[in-house]
Design an enzyme around this catalytic site. Structure first.
Site, PDB file in Angstrom:
ATOM      1  N   LYS A  74       0.786  -1.118  -0.052  1.00  0.00           N
ATOM      2  CA  LYS A  74       0.037   0.004  -0.210  1.00  0.00           C
ATOM      3  C   LYS A  74       0.844   1.228  -0.084  1.00  0.00           C
ATOM      4  CE  LYS A  74      -1.921   2.879   2.902  1.00  0.00           C
ATOM      5  NZ  LYS A  74      -1.999   4.237   2.168  1.00  0.00           N
ATOM      6  N   GLU A  92       9.003   0.861  11.257  1.00  0.00           N
ATOM      7  CA  GLU A  92       9.932   1.757  11.130  1.00  0.00           C
ATOM      8  C   GLU A  92       9.475   3.122  11.164  1.00  0.00           C
ATOM      9  OE1 GLU A  92      13.504   1.857  10.723  1.00  0.00           O
ATOM     10  OE2 GLU A  92      13.229   0.191   9.302  1.00  0.00           O
TER      11      GLU A  92
END
Ligand code: NAP
Ligand code: MG
Length: 498
Positions: free
Chosen positions: A190, A266
């Protein structure tokens, strides 16, 4: 002769723009018929209406991914074949490098120079590096007595959901996609709402390279709908995410409320740069300092916004940084002479401006730039340098994600270290010193995932990248470590009785 702005503008006018999702090997409209606009941040104009995928599209993509995974068409294909496919994809990306770089630049506002470097040069290297790793990764043999033989094999975890941000759109996709595919997973990708175009183009190139249908599915859409559907899907075995700490926390919650899938995170940062008393304030140091704060308009998770400088260098450093920052050319991203483009969106520009105002309110002194930036259709802000920042100020604590350099004075190495650690983040730090022993001691003590000494660097493709504290989970992108996000280990134990 180097191409100029008119060359890239002409190139942009000839781009073919893919707006549909890529599911099970073909482009298709979102099943609900919804769409969203992607804009050119330099002009504020709409480039295209993009298919907005919903839960039904995610279901369809998961089915395709699962089918391809279970069939073994990729997951159990011969390593040399999988390697060839990724190497072919790397070459196709190189062949289309300029086209992809221009597409990235108009969709994100990143400069064409950076896009050529990231998209035409680095992205193909990721597919090449992980492609080459495929037939060079081994399992382990266990130390046993003579009564048994045991091996530990690494197996793909299954279907991976990859959710990426807008600041390095295709590069962040490659950071995740290349190791996930090398690890034999089937994936859903995505892209961010603001920057879907290069990721969508990738689908066709991957198919041309020979990636089987269903192995790579690309689903544009909003985080709230498409991202959440990926995060909650019981048929997705792992999620790898790059973006904000708030959304990272949502993804952990979605996992805990669905199938306990592991979530690689992250996240953001508030990374320090430390300049010690024995450092020499050279042109190279100053260039590193300005790049650390202003590269990509500061829209960088490891940006060294907090620059902690020993008091003996403070004035010289400040003067040199202002001179260097004045050289930044803010303007049209398609002009190779531009070194900083606009912010990615009006919302991001407004967010940065609100931090610039907050900085002044709380007593920091803007010595370059400031909140009264250019007005006009594009989402521009000026590079700003604040001096007299103290560690309690909001601008020293919260991630701004904009072109802001804040100078903090420190009296000693211990004080600099304490300020550097006084954050809930832990992604990156830079240290400038001529004393390598001191540098290594500090590097070992700093609670961050990457430390660069005498430069601002995030390492290379070969070095794992990720954060301590709220900058991430234990997962790492890059290096051989990235494969671990998409693999699980299996022990096979054979009794050798008699
Ligand atoms: P973000 O909201 O975390 O977006 C990152 C990705 O997550 C996008 O693809 C986004 O989709 C998706 N997302 C958003 N809400 C979601 C949800 N509820 N469930 C699943 N996925 C979801 O980051 P942002 O708004 O783009 O930027 C905000 C801040 O994040 C920045 O200012 C910065 O602090 C941080 N950031 C960090 C990095 C990094 O590299 N570490 C990169 C970018 C941003 P949509 O874009 O379609 O909504
Ligand atoms: Mg856009």
């Amino acid at each position: 002769m180097m191409p100029d702005k008119s060359y890239y503008q002409e190139r942009a006018s000839r781009l073919r723009i893919e707006t549909r999702a890529f599911i099970d090997g073909r482009y298709q409209q979102a099943s609900g018929g919804a769409s969203f606009d992607t804009l050119n941040p330099a002009t504020g104009e709409i480039i295209a209406k993009i298919s907005a995928c919903d839960g039904a599209d995610v279901d369809k993509a998961v089915e395709a991914a699962r089918r391809s995974f279970d069939s073994g068409v990729w997951s159990r294909a011969d390593p040399s074949h999988r390697k060839d496919v990724l190497l072919r994809l790397a070459q196709l990306l190189r062949d289309h490098g300029e086209e992809l770089a221009v597409l990235e630049s108009i969709d994100s506002g990143k400069t064409i120079t950076d896009c050529l470097n990231e998209v035409a040069h680095e992205v193909p290297r990721f597919f090449q590096w992980y492609g080459e790793l495929i037939d060079k990764s081994f399992g382990k043999v266990v130390p046993t007595g003579e009564e048994a033989f045991s091996v530990i094999v690494r197996e793909p975890i299954g279907v991976a959901g990859l959710i990426v941000p807008w600041n390095f759109p295709l590069l962040m996709a490659a950071w995740k996609l290349a190791p996930a595919l090398a690890a034999c997973c089937s994936v859903l990708l995505k892209p961010a709402e603001q920057t879907p175009l290069t990721a969508l183009r990738l689908g066709e190139l991957a198919a041309q390279a020979g990636l089987p249908d269903g192995v790579l599915n690309i689903l544009p859409g909003t985080g709230e709908i498409t991202g959440q559907a990926i995060g909650r899907h019981p048929g997705i075995d792992v999620v790898s995410f790059t973006g904000s700490t708030v959304v990272g926390a949502h993804l952990l919650r979605y996992a805990s409320e669905s199938n306990l899938k592991p979530v690689g995170l992250e996240l953001g940062g508030k990374s320090p740069m430390i300049v010690l008393e024995d450092a020499e304030i050279t042109g190279d140091l100053i260039q590193n300092a300005t790049m650390a704060a202003f590269w990509n308009g500061g829209q960088n998770c490891s940006a060294n916004m907090r620059q902690i400088v020993h008091q003996s260098h403070y004035t010289a450093f400040l003067d040199a940084v202002i001179t260097e920052a004045r050289r930044i050319v803010v303007g049209d991203p398609l002009d190779p002479g531009t070194t900083m483009g606009p912010m990615v969106s009006a919302a991001q520009r407004d967010r940065v401006i609100s931090y610039l105002r907050k900085g002044v309110e709380e007593g920091a002194r803007p010595v370059l730039g400031g909140a009264d930036g250019p007005t006009g259709a594009g989402f521009f802000v000026q590079p700003t340098v604040f001096e007299g920042v103290n560690p309690r100020m909001t601008i020293a604590r919260e991630e701004i994600f904009g072109p802001v350099l804040g100078l903090i004075s420190a009296k000693s190495v211990e004080e600099a270290f304490a300020i550097a650690c006084d954050t809930e983040y832990g992604l990156h730090a830079s240290i400038f010193t001529r004393d390598i022993t001191r540098a290594l001691r500090l590097a070992r003590r700093l609670p961050v995932g990457t430390v660069s000494v005498n430069s601002f660097s995030e390492g290379s493709i070969a070095t794992p990248f990720g954060g301590y504290r709220k900058s991430g989970s234990r997962s790492r992108d890059n290096g051989t470590e990235a494969l671990e996000q998409y693999q699980q280990t299996k022990t096979i134990w054979v009794a050798l009785n008699g």
